[in-house]
Design a protein around this motif. Sequence first.
Motif, PDB file in Angstrom:
ATOM      1  N   ILE A 106       0.575  -1.353   0.018  1.00  0.00           N
ATOM      2  CA  ILE A 106      -0.048  -0.368  -0.038  1.00  0.00           C
ATOM      3  C   ILE A 106       1.056   1.278  -0.351  1.00  0.00           C
ATOM      4  O   ILE A 106       1.995   1.385   0.913  1.00  0.00           O
ATOM      5  CB  ILE A 106      -0.659   0.149   1.872  1.00  0.00           C
ATOM      6  CG1 ILE A 106      -1.743  -1.406   1.335  1.00  0.00           C
ATOM      7  CG2 ILE A 106      -1.677   1.045   0.820  1.00  0.00           C
ATOM      8  CD1 ILE A 106      -2.681  -1.353   2.705  1.00  0.00           C
ATOM      9  N   MET A 107       1.068   1.861  -1.156  1.00  0.00           N
ATOM     10  CA  MET A 107       1.158   3.260  -0.774  1.00  0.00           C
ATOM     11  C   MET A 107      -0.153   4.408  -0.566  1.00  0.00           C
ATOM     12  O   MET A 107      -0.787   4.142  -0.901  1.00  0.00           O
ATOM     13  CB  MET A 107       2.099   3.933  -1.988  1.00  0.00           C
ATOM     14  CG  MET A 107       3.303   2.909  -2.167  1.00  0.00           C
ATOM     15  SD  MET A 107       4.385   3.069  -3.511  1.00  0.00           S
ATOM     16  CE  MET A 107       5.592   4.541  -2.866  1.00  0.00           C
ATOM     17  N   GLN A 108       0.283   5.591  -0.527  1.00  0.00           N
ATOM     18  CA  GLN A 108      -0.935   6.710  -1.042  1.00  0.00           C
ATOM     19  C   GLN A 108      -0.949   7.420  -2.196  1.00  0.00           C
ATOM     20  O   GLN A 108      -0.227   6.964  -3.589  1.00  0.00           O
ATOM     21  CB  GLN A 108      -0.947   7.778   0.026  1.00  0.00           C
ATOM     22  CG  GLN A 108      -0.277   7.572   1.048  1.00  0.00           C
ATOM     23  CD  GLN A 108      -0.892   9.000   2.087  1.00  0.00           C
ATOM     24  OE1 GLN A 108       0.178   9.455   1.505  1.00  0.00           O
ATOM     25  NE2 GLN A 108      -1.944   8.539   3.239  1.00  0.00           N
ATOM     26  N   ARG A 109      -1.827   7.385  -2.771  1.00  0.00           N
ATOM     27  CA  ARG A 109      -2.226   7.938  -3.891  1.00  0.00           C
ATOM     28  C   ARG A 109      -2.841   9.065  -4.230  1.00  0.00           C
ATOM     29  O   ARG A 109      -4.344   9.373  -3.747  1.00  0.00           O
ATOM     30  CB  ARG A 109      -3.818   7.442  -5.087  1.00  0.00           C
ATOM     31  CG  ARG A 109      -3.735   7.691  -6.726  1.00  0.00           C
ATOM     32  CD  ARG A 109      -4.584   6.877  -7.502  1.00  0.00           C
ATOM     33  NE  ARG A 109      -3.915   6.284  -7.948  1.00  0.00           N
ATOM     34  CZ  ARG A 109      -4.238   4.905  -7.492  1.00  0.00           C
ATOM     35  NH1 ARG A 109      -4.810   3.941  -6.792  1.00  0.00           N
ATOM     36  NH2 ARG A 109      -3.209   3.725  -8.585  1.00  0.00           N
ATOM     37  N   LEU A 110      -2.576  10.798  -4.627  1.00  0.00           N
ATOM     38  CA  LEU A 110      -3.340  12.059  -4.697  1.00  0.00           C
ATOM     39  C   LEU A 110      -3.839  12.121  -6.138  1.00  0.00           C
ATOM     40  O   LEU A 110      -2.785  11.955  -7.050  1.00  0.00           O
ATOM     41  CB  LEU A 110      -2.087  12.855  -4.168  1.00  0.00           C
ATOM     42  CG  LEU A 110      -1.325  12.803  -2.628  1.00  0.00           C
ATOM     43  CD1 LEU A 110       0.122  13.640  -2.816  1.00  0.00           C
ATOM     44  CD2 LEU A 110      -2.314  12.573  -1.662  1.00  0.00           C
ATOM     45  N   THR A 111      -4.799  12.021  -6.018  1.00  0.00           N
ATOM     46  CA  THR A 111      -5.649  12.260  -7.265  1.00  0.00           C
ATOM     47  C   THR A 111      -6.278  14.488  -6.986  1.00  0.00           C
ATOM     48  O   THR A 111      -7.068  14.675  -5.973  1.00  0.00           O
ATOM     49  CB  THR A 111      -6.642  11.732  -7.650  1.00  0.00           C
ATOM     50  OG1 THR A 111      -7.320  11.645  -6.431  1.00  0.00           O
ATOM     51  CG2 THR A 111      -6.502  10.563  -7.879  1.00  0.00           C
ATOM     52  N   GLY A 112      -6.650  15.212  -8.203  1.00  0.00           N
ATOM     53  CA  GLY A 112      -6.930  16.112  -8.419  1.00  0.00           C
ATOM     54  C   GLY A 112      -6.419  16.964  -8.885  1.00  0.00           C
ATOM     55  O   GLY A 112      -5.391  16.747  -9.805  1.00  0.00           O
ATOM     56  N   ASP A 113      -6.666  18.648  -8.781  1.00  0.00           N
ATOM     57  CA  ASP A 113      -5.688  19.098  -9.925  1.00  0.00           C
ATOM     58  C   ASP A 113      -5.184  20.544  -8.814  1.00  0.00           C
ATOM     59  O   ASP A 113      -5.154  21.788  -9.334  1.00  0.00           O
ATOM     60  CB  ASP A 113      -6.902  20.110 -11.376  1.00  0.00           C
ATOM     61  CG  ASP A 113      -7.649  20.547 -10.589  1.00  0.00           C
ATOM     62  OD1 ASP A 113      -7.807  20.569  -9.139  1.00  0.00           O
ATOM     63  OD2 ASP A 113      -9.194  20.650 -11.514  1.00  0.00           O
ATOM     64  N   GLY A 114      -5.520  21.057  -7.575  1.00  0.00           N
ATOM     65  CA  GLY A 114      -4.497  21.247  -6.728  1.00  0.00           C
ATOM     66  C   GLY A 114      -3.521  21.113  -6.158  1.00  0.00           C
ATOM     67  O   GLY A 114      -2.839  20.269  -7.044  1.00  0.00           O
ATOM     68  N   MET A 115      -2.775  21.856  -5.230  1.00  0.00           N
ATOM     69  CA  MET A 115      -1.828  21.658  -4.490  1.00  0.00           C
ATOM     70  C   MET A 115      -1.498  20.848  -3.223  1.00  0.00           C
ATOM     71  O   MET A 115      -2.609  20.198  -2.617  1.00  0.00           O
ATOM     72  CB  MET A 115      -1.166  23.320  -4.097  1.00  0.00           C
ATOM     73  CG  MET A 115      -1.003  24.128  -5.504  1.00  0.00           C
ATOM     74  SD  MET A 115       0.345  23.786  -6.408  1.00  0.00           S
ATOM     75  CE  MET A 115       1.779  23.695  -5.269  1.00  0.00           C
TER      76      MET A 115
END
Length: 262
Positions: free
Chosen positions: A146-155
Amino acid sequence: MNNHEIDYKIYGDDIQYVEIELDPDETVVSEAGSMMMVHPNIELATIFGDGSSQGGFMDKLFSAGKRTLTGESLFMTTFTNRGHQKEHVYLAAPYPGKIIPLDLSRLNGEFICQKDAFLASAKGVAVDIAFQKKIGVGFFGGEGFIMQRLTGDGMAFIHAGGAIIERHLQPGEVLQVDTGCLVGMTSSVHYDIERIPGIKTKLFGGEGLWFARLEGPGTVYIQSLPFSRLASRVFAAAPGGANSGRGEGSALGGLFDMLGGE
């Protein structure tokens, strides 16, 4: 943008903090316990998960529950500007190293990082889990399944130990990295592991048995001092530590311990 648009400045050298500027009604989300100081018009709130879920209570609870698989808290903290002018939030890094700002809109909206790297993000960025599909990577890749996934269009802001190297890999370009030194990568990077060659190197080299094999295209971040390595050195040097008063080493050091050497 779907995410809140925030401005920031990073201060410090080896022990850093980030100053985040919020317009009225803008919100930043951070890991619990990272706040250093805030201005009076900033409203603090504790939430389940990352605040990106628009569902009901059970959806938010499920989102927060997934975070426990990465060893993180169920809760995160939001900082919202309730004033009528720009205000500031100051968030501190948890240990010596660097804060890395990530503009997800320039990273195809997604970034994969080690499970304890996330520090803060604009409201709307989703902090989810990323499972490693290959069982070998899961067992020997340093960060487990397990790792982390960051999704979106911001900072978003992540943190890593020591000095940081940013490498932009070309298609087919390969980088071999100590599994604990990998901080994160764009989703286009192919992540695998391979054995370190040579029996003597494996037993006495102190570098473990596996490399992380990263193949481009994409961007990767490497840290010089993983927190686990820092913690093990501090523990070993502490009075009564496993290696207190002894030199460093790998298999030879363990053999020395078993023989009761002084």
